[in-house]
Design a protein around this motif. Sequence first.
Motif, PDB file in Angstrom:
ATOM      1  N   CYS A 214       0.828  -1.209   0.000  1.00  0.00           N
ATOM      2  CA  CYS A 214       0.000   0.000   0.000  1.00  0.00           C
ATOM      3  C   CYS A 214       0.863   1.260   0.000  1.00  0.00           C
ATOM      4  CB  CYS A 214      -0.888   0.034   1.240  1.00  0.00           C
ATOM      5  SG  CYS A 214      -2.151  -1.242   1.300  1.00  0.00           S
ATOM      6  N   GLY A 215       0.279   2.336  -0.505  1.00  0.00           N
ATOM      7  CA  GLY A 215       0.870   3.639  -0.289  1.00  0.00           C
ATOM      8  C   GLY A 215       0.546   4.117   1.112  1.00  0.00           C
ATOM      9  N   LEU A 216       1.206   5.185   1.540  1.00  0.00           N
ATOM     10  CA  LEU A 216       0.927   5.767   2.849  1.00  0.00           C
ATOM     11  C   LEU A 216      -0.176   6.815   2.771  1.00  0.00           C
ATOM     12  CD1 LEU A 216       1.611   6.342   5.859  1.00  0.00           C
ATOM     13  CD2 LEU A 216       3.337   7.965   5.031  1.00  0.00           C
ATOM     14  N   ASN A 217      -0.140   7.611   1.723  1.00  0.00           N
ATOM     15  CA  ASN A 217      -1.032   8.759   1.591  1.00  0.00           C
ATOM     16  C   ASN A 217      -2.255   8.433   0.729  1.00  0.00           C
ATOM     17  OD1 ASN A 217       0.739  10.861   2.895  1.00  0.00           O
ATOM     18  ND2 ASN A 217       2.134  10.103   1.304  1.00  0.00           N
ATOM     19  N   PRO A 218      -3.299   9.269   0.782  1.00  0.00           N
ATOM     20  CA  PRO A 218      -4.430   9.083  -0.127  1.00  0.00           C
ATOM     21  C   PRO A 218      -3.976   9.053  -1.584  1.00  0.00           C
ATOM     22  CG  PRO A 218      -4.964  10.711   1.550  1.00  0.00           C
ATOM     23  CD  PRO A 218      -3.504  10.399   1.699  1.00  0.00           C
ATOM     24  N   HIS A 219      -4.560   8.166  -2.363  1.00  0.00           N
ATOM     25  CA  HIS A 219      -4.231   8.019  -3.788  1.00  0.00           C
ATOM     26  C   HIS A 219      -2.762   7.695  -3.996  1.00  0.00           C
ATOM     27  CE1 HIS A 219      -7.833  10.914  -4.760  1.00  0.00           C
ATOM     28  NE2 HIS A 219      -8.172   9.857  -4.043  1.00  0.00           N
ATOM     29  N   ALA A 220      -2.144   7.053  -2.979  1.00  0.00           N
ATOM     30  CA  ALA A 220      -0.711   6.720  -3.042  1.00  0.00           C
ATOM     31  C   ALA A 220       0.130   7.941  -3.374  1.00  0.00           C
ATOM     32  CB  ALA A 220      -0.451   5.593  -4.039  1.00  0.00           C
ATOM     33  N   GLY A 221      -0.250   9.069  -2.773  1.00  0.00           N
ATOM     34  CA  GLY A 221       0.537  10.289  -2.922  1.00  0.00           C
ATOM     35  C   GLY A 221       0.144  11.189  -4.069  1.00  0.00           C
ATOM     36  N   GLU A 222      -0.680  10.703  -4.996  1.00  0.00           N
ATOM     37  CA  GLU A 222      -1.129  11.524  -6.142  1.00  0.00           C
ATOM     38  C   GLU A 222       0.058  12.197  -6.833  1.00  0.00           C
ATOM     39  OE1 GLU A 222      -3.866  12.144  -8.632  1.00  0.00           O
ATOM     40  OE2 GLU A 222      -4.887  11.923  -6.708  1.00  0.00           O
TER      41      GLU A 222
END
Length: 342
Positions: A214-222
């Motif tokens: 998984c990414g850490l941030n929403p939308h994997a950091g956008e």
Amino acid sequence: MSNTASTNKFTPPRIALTPGEPAGIGPDLALLCASKPNGARTICFADPELIRNRAGQLGLDIEIVEVSGAGEYDDTASGVIHVVPIGTAVPSRPGQLDARNARYVLNCLDAAMDSCLAGSADALVTGPVQKSIINEAGIPFSGHTEYLAERLGVPVPVMMLVAGTFRVALVTTHLPLRKVATAVTKPRLNAVLDVLEHDLKRRFGIAEPRLCVCGLNPHAGEDGYLGTEEAEVIRPAVQARREQGWSITGPVPADTAFTASNRADFDTIVAMYHDQGLTALKAVGFGDAVNVTLGLPFIRTSVDHGTALALAGTGKAHAGSLCAAIELAATLTRTRIYDACT
């Protein structure tokens, strides 16, 4: 040759069980699991009087046999619970926490760990503990995972929850949310991935683990607009392992990582922090899921829930998670033994 052991090829594994907080449902669950066959020789490290009293409160007709150690008996019969005696500081009552018994909880855990390290038990299964009361007693304690790692000198334990074939591993464990981003570092992620890949092969018999990170941030950091951890930490780690031949994907946005199709396509989903991963897993398998600590010198499993103080001694507690934890520990023990013999 398959990495899965035949259940009748080896003697039943010895499981060291700690019920956890004496005022919680742990003793209830230990008794309920002892009332049904599970193919393992389970030894409870606890106060025999506590177990005896709780059996009476629950109306369970279970024989309580005191033994000196985990290697003393070979019986797998249901309806009996074997107990290595460890006394509480004061008598415990269901639902009533007492900081004076905090050290008792850790004494049980230490004795069970020693049994595993000495080879008289094959695996450790732990019941739920009340972190707050242990800390109230002046003993710093953030969880089983961290306590086991510190005592055993394991630099990077990996917490993974299992619900059937759905597995979620965590990069960080019991941290306040504000500390998570700084804890997701290249060394930490790399170490977690290495332990995970090693134990999925060795403990679970998965020859080529398929991992989703998984990414850490929403939308994997956008693409950096919502955070840089994906570009700076997660993507490089995933890419390096892909170049080494791993079957690994990421960073994947966490809001889509746990869909049914992804759960079917991957052996384990790697989440960056506690609630990112465990909210999804518990929504699917709460009450029957199992907590597994990877990276230890022995197998350790646990329940997926807390002490449920209000249910202690009432007969309303559900033992599914502890029974599943015992069964998974036994299965992993057989797999490890079989793998070592091939």
